[in-house]
Design a protein around this motif. Structure first.
Motif, PDB file in Angstrom:
ATOM      1  N   LYS A  58       9.188   8.128 -35.129  1.00  0.00           N
ATOM      2  CA  LYS A  58       7.567   8.080 -35.407  1.00  0.00           C
ATOM      3  C   LYS A  58       7.787   7.459 -36.745  1.00  0.00           C
ATOM      4  N   ASN A  59       6.724   6.816 -36.996  1.00  0.00           N
ATOM      5  CA  ASN A  59       6.379   6.208 -38.434  1.00  0.00           C
ATOM      6  C   ASN A  59       5.053   7.164 -39.052  1.00  0.00           C
ATOM      7  N   ASP A  60       5.478   7.409 -40.161  1.00  0.00           N
ATOM      8  CA  ASP A  60       4.394   8.373 -40.995  1.00  0.00           C
ATOM      9  C   ASP A  60       4.455   8.000 -42.371  1.00  0.00           C
ATOM     10  N   GLU A  61       3.294   7.782 -43.098  1.00  0.00           N
ATOM     11  CA  GLU A  61       3.177   7.640 -44.441  1.00  0.00           C
ATOM     12  C   GLU A  61       3.631   8.604 -45.199  1.00  0.00           C
ATOM     13  N   ASN A  62       3.700   9.917 -44.819  1.00  0.00           N
ATOM     14  CA  ASN A  62       4.294  11.062 -45.470  1.00  0.00           C
ATOM     15  C   ASN A  62       5.771  11.050 -44.899  1.00  0.00           C
ATOM     16  N   PRO A  63       6.552  10.881 -45.983  1.00  0.00           N
ATOM     17  CA  PRO A  63       7.907  10.709 -45.546  1.00  0.00           C
ATOM     18  C   PRO A  63       8.682  12.181 -45.142  1.00  0.00           C
ATOM     19  N   ASN A  64       8.125  13.272 -45.309  1.00  0.00           N
ATOM     20  CA  ASN A  64       8.539  14.450 -44.724  1.00  0.00           C
ATOM     21  C   ASN A  64       8.177  14.574 -43.246  1.00  0.00           C
ATOM     22  N   LYS A  65       7.141  13.747 -42.785  1.00  0.00           N
ATOM     23  CA  LYS A  65       6.914  13.779 -41.408  1.00  0.00           C
ATOM     24  C   LYS A  65       7.427  12.288 -40.685  1.00  0.00           C
ATOM     25  N   ASN A  66       8.153  11.628 -41.539  1.00  0.00           N
ATOM     26  CA  ASN A  66       8.654  10.187 -40.773  1.00  0.00           C
ATOM     27  C   ASN A  66       9.974  10.521 -40.049  1.00  0.00           C
ATOM     28  N   PHE A  67      10.029   9.952 -38.941  1.00  0.00           N
ATOM     29  CA  PHE A  67      11.336  10.048 -38.019  1.00  0.00           C
ATOM     30  C   PHE A  67      11.836   8.427 -37.862  1.00  0.00           C
ATOM     31  N   LYS A  68      12.878   8.441 -38.470  1.00  0.00           N
ATOM     32  CA  LYS A  68      13.606   6.967 -38.402  1.00  0.00           C
ATOM     33  C   LYS A  68      14.004   6.349 -36.995  1.00  0.00           C
ATOM     34  N   GLY A  69      14.300   7.616 -36.179  1.00  0.00           N
ATOM     35  CA  GLY A  69      14.736   7.291 -34.726  1.00  0.00           C
ATOM     36  C   GLY A  69      16.244   6.789 -34.875  1.00  0.00           C
ATOM     37  N   GLY A  70      16.611   5.943 -33.824  1.00  0.00           N
ATOM     38  CA  GLY A  70      17.986   5.282 -33.884  1.00  0.00           C
ATOM     39  C   GLY A  70      18.865   6.514 -33.664  1.00  0.00           C
ATOM     40  N   ARG A  71      18.670   7.642 -33.404  1.00  0.00           N
ATOM     41  CA  ARG A  71      19.694   8.705 -32.789  1.00  0.00           C
ATOM     42  C   ARG A  71      19.908   8.590 -31.429  1.00  0.00           C
ATOM     43  N   PRO A  72      21.312   8.149 -31.086  1.00  0.00           N
ATOM     44  CA  PRO A  72      21.772   7.987 -29.547  1.00  0.00           C
ATOM     45  C   PRO A  72      21.885   9.362 -28.817  1.00  0.00           C
ATOM     46  N   SER A  73      21.517   9.273 -27.657  1.00  0.00           N
ATOM     47  CA  SER A  73      21.947  10.180 -26.639  1.00  0.00           C
ATOM     48  C   SER A  73      22.246   9.600 -25.168  1.00  0.00           C
ATOM     49  N   SER A  74      22.794  10.502 -24.559  1.00  0.00           N
ATOM     50  CA  SER A  74      23.130  10.373 -23.077  1.00  0.00           C
ATOM     51  C   SER A  74      22.392  11.396 -22.157  1.00  0.00           C
ATOM     52  N   ILE A  75      22.265  11.148 -21.002  1.00  0.00           N
ATOM     53  CA  ILE A  75      22.015  12.376 -20.110  1.00  0.00           C
ATOM     54  C   ILE A  75      22.660  12.503 -18.767  1.00  0.00           C
ATOM     55  N   ILE A  76      23.312  13.606 -18.477  1.00  0.00           N
ATOM     56  CA  ILE A  76      23.716  13.874 -17.195  1.00  0.00           C
ATOM     57  C   ILE A  76      22.746  14.403 -16.115  1.00  0.00           C
ATOM     58  N   ILE A  77      22.317  14.053 -15.166  1.00  0.00           N
ATOM     59  CA  ILE A  77      21.040  14.565 -14.541  1.00  0.00           C
ATOM     60  C   ILE A  77      21.517  14.838 -13.032  1.00  0.00           C
ATOM     61  N   GLY A  78      21.373  16.037 -12.429  1.00  0.00           N
ATOM     62  CA  GLY A  78      21.407  16.398 -11.088  1.00  0.00           C
ATOM     63  C   GLY A  78      20.242  17.061 -10.427  1.00  0.00           C
ATOM     64  N   GLU A  79      20.171  17.349  -9.457  1.00  0.00           N
ATOM     65  CA  GLU A  79      19.313  17.846  -8.656  1.00  0.00           C
ATOM     66  C   GLU A  79      19.234  19.551  -8.948  1.00  0.00           C
ATOM     67  N   GLU A  80      20.341  19.890  -8.919  1.00  0.00           N
ATOM     68  CA  GLU A  80      20.396  21.634  -9.170  1.00  0.00           C
ATOM     69  C   GLU A  80      21.940  21.908  -9.562  1.00  0.00           C
ATOM     70  N   LEU A  81      21.965  22.944 -10.462  1.00  0.00           N
ATOM     71  CA  LEU A  81      23.421  23.183 -10.959  1.00  0.00           C
ATOM     72  C   LEU A  81      23.945  24.377  -9.753  1.00  0.00           C
ATOM     73  N   THR A  82      25.035  23.624  -8.797  1.00  0.00           N
ATOM     74  CA  THR A  82      25.695  24.225  -7.776  1.00  0.00           C
ATOM     75  C   THR A  82      27.211  24.287  -7.913  1.00  0.00           C
ATOM     76  N   PRO A  83      27.923  24.888  -7.035  1.00  0.00           N
ATOM     77  CA  PRO A  83      29.515  24.832  -7.246  1.00  0.00           C
ATOM     78  C   PRO A  83      29.995  23.305  -7.290  1.00  0.00           C
ATOM     79  N   GLU A  84      29.382  22.469  -6.468  1.00  0.00           N
ATOM     80  CA  GLU A  84      29.942  21.270  -6.454  1.00  0.00           C
ATOM     81  C   GLU A  84      29.553  20.424  -7.790  1.00  0.00           C
ATOM     82  N   SER A  85      28.297  20.640  -8.260  1.00  0.00           N
ATOM     83  CA  SER A  85      27.638  19.698  -9.429  1.00  0.00           C
ATOM     84  C   SER A  85      28.427  20.450 -10.625  1.00  0.00           C
TER      85      SER A  85
END
Length: 526
Positions: free
Chosen positions: A442-469
């Motif tokens: 998020k861009n902000d004129e106040n450097p303390n509140k500025n977020f450069k971004g570009g921070r990578p992530s992935s996600i593993i998504i499921g319906e529910e945490l079960t024995p199989e998952s």
């Protein structure tokens, strides 16, 4: 023919370093980001899905990673592993944890037996024992049922089984399969054992001593601690304890146990949750059928990991993206962030799995290497972590890739609507928001509140945490670590780094010290 070459000798690695990098902020903004979320996704077993849209990749980078996978012969090396070749070069052993949940390839013979049959036989013995405990056929001296199971072990004998138990505890309670409460004693600090013993009714507790060698100092110390407590309560320890150990261990034929179940040297501690190490405690806690379902989930994910097509092999793809982040982009750490309270100890298990496996500075032939290997792994469940270390993840000087894990539904399903949404919806909203916030900033004129971004992530998504998952999730990360070890040409299956401290500790206790060790011993009044 398989070639075991260092990463920096591979032509495809040089090509990977020269591929144009992407602007993640731009890529994940607006319609471009929406298209990436739809496109960069791979199905996993048990209804899970690996989505890597917020990683710093595009089709050109994926093509280069595919070339690296082929030149590094990742599929062939995994095939060699599950067919019983000696992959653990440090200890000159096969690596067979996949065999505990299925036969991926050829019959594997060792120690004069079919190892798959050996593992199935031990699982059946554990299942029979657990059923007899649940029915009361195996009971305490007064003929009363055991109500609590306590596992005594450390490292892989604690972290994995404890994480798996906590992951399924609420699910089992909701689904009527919860049989016995489980507790764990791991630390040689007497406060650990004392706290657990004070929290249970020892007369109705059955204890599992887990040590492959039968010589682990911390575990044997805690065994003595527990035996002393049982004797002081007027109980016979031999009627309250079972062992999970190797057939050659001094524990195997001991009269100190009701029964002994066997593992072998081909399964490292951190890979042992699907062996008797996890099987005994999980079968007692939830029933053998639940443990079998857990194994099935792991087996299905293993099958995907054997796929030669990187784009249909989520563990291999995840591993190669991690190598790109570590060896090309130069990121030193990875945060594992499960948005599921059931997975509260899963990051701790992955710390051992990853850092003990790939924390190496020599290759599989004990030769020094000139590139970085395993990253630092850490994590906490969301949303707790958001109020802890996420500040550094968002605005710190290091870029730290993240692996989120999330489920659409909670395990207990007794949620309430507050301010027009359930708690589970709020949890899911947080994980979606964090992925975009990290990527886009998020861009902000106040450097303390500025977020450069570009921070990578992935996600593993499921319906529910079960024995199989849960089984699929465990196998995914085990195979990811394995593939990265193959790429880095390190032995991911020994752990010499844990031995030196053990040796020196024995010297301290024997008062065979000098220099700094002697002075530190005096400071600690040893």
């Amino acid at each position: 023919m398989i070639n075991w070459n260092n990463l920096d000798t591979l032509k495809s690695f040089e090509e990977l370093k020269n591929v144009n990098k992407i602007d993640l902020v731009k890529a994940m903004s607006g319609e471009s980001g929406a298209e990436r979320v739809k496109k960069y996704s791979v199905p996993m077993a048990a209804g899970l899905n690996y989505n890597y849209a917020a990683k710093e990749i595009d089709d050109s980078i994926l093509s280069a990673l595919d070339k690296l996978a082929k030149e590094a012969q990742l599929t062939e090396k995994f095939e060699a592993l599950y067919n019983g070749e000696v992959i653990n070069t440090g200890e000159k052993r096969m690596v067979l944890h996949q065999l505990t949940r299925g036969q991926l390839g050829d019959k594997v013979m060792a120690d004069g037996v079919d190892k798959r049959e050996f593992y199935i036989n031990e699982q059946n013995r554990i299942a029979d024992f657990a059923n007899k405990v649940h029915s009361g056929e195996i009971a305490n001296a007064k003929g009363e049922k055991f109500t609590t199971v306590v596992q005594i072990g450390i490292g892989g004998s604690d972290l994995g089984p404890r994480a798996m138990y906590l992951a399924l505890e609420n699910w089992a309670k909701k689904n009527g399969t919860f049989k016995m409460e489980a507790k764990f004693i791991s630390n040689v600090d007497p406060d650990d054992a004392s706290a657990v013993l004070n929290s249970v009714d020892v007369a109705h507790s059955i204890f599992i001593l887990v040590s492959k060698s039968g010589t682990t100092l911390e575990t044997l110390t805690n065994q003595s601690f527990v035996m002393d407590a049982l004797k002081k309560a007027g109980l016979d320890p031999a009627k309250h304890m079972i062992a999970v150990t190797s057939e050659t261990s001094p524990l195997a034929k001991s009269d100190d146990f009701i029964e002994a179940f066997y593992m072998d040297d081909y399964i490292g501690g951190r890979y042992s949750s699907t062996s008797g190490v996890g099987g005994a405690v999980l079968s007692l806690a939830f029933g053998p059928d639940v443990f079998a379902r857990f194994l099935n989930g792991a087996a299905e994910e293993d099958k995907l990991s054997a796929n030669a097509d990187m784009m249909k092999n989520p563990a291999m793809l995840d591993a190669l993206i991690g190598v790109y982040e570590r060896n090309v982009l130069g990121y030193p750490s990875t945060a594992v962030l499960p948005y599921s309270q059931g997975l509260s100890r899963f990051p701790a298990h992955l710390q051992q799995l990853d850092m003990e496996s790939n924390g190496k500075s020599v290759n599989r032939f004990a030769e020094p290497i000139n590139y970085v290997t395993g990253p630092v792994i850490f994590g906490e469940p969301g949303t707790n972590g958001q109020h802890s270390f996420y500040q550094l993840l968002h605005q710190g000087t290091d870029v730290i890739p993240m692996q989120f894990i999330g489920f659409k539904n909670s395990q207990l399903a007794n949620d309430v609507v507050i301010e027009n949404s359930t708690s589970q919806k709020k949890l899911c909203a947080n994980v979606a928001a964090q992925i975009v916030a990290f990527a886009c900033g998020k861009n902000d004129e106040n450097p303390n509140k500025n977020f450069k971004g570009g921070r990578p992530s992935s996600i593993i998504i499921g319906e529910e945490l079960t024995p199989e998952s849960l089984g699929a999730l465990l196998a995914h990360f085990e195979n990811k670590v394995m593939f990265q070890g193959f790429v880095w040409n390190v032995n991911s299956f020994d752990q010499e780094g844990v031995q030196l401290g053990k040796v020196l500790a024995k010297k301290v206790l024997a008062h065979e010290t000098d220099g700094a060790l002697a002075e530190l011993s005096k400071l600690l009044e040893i």
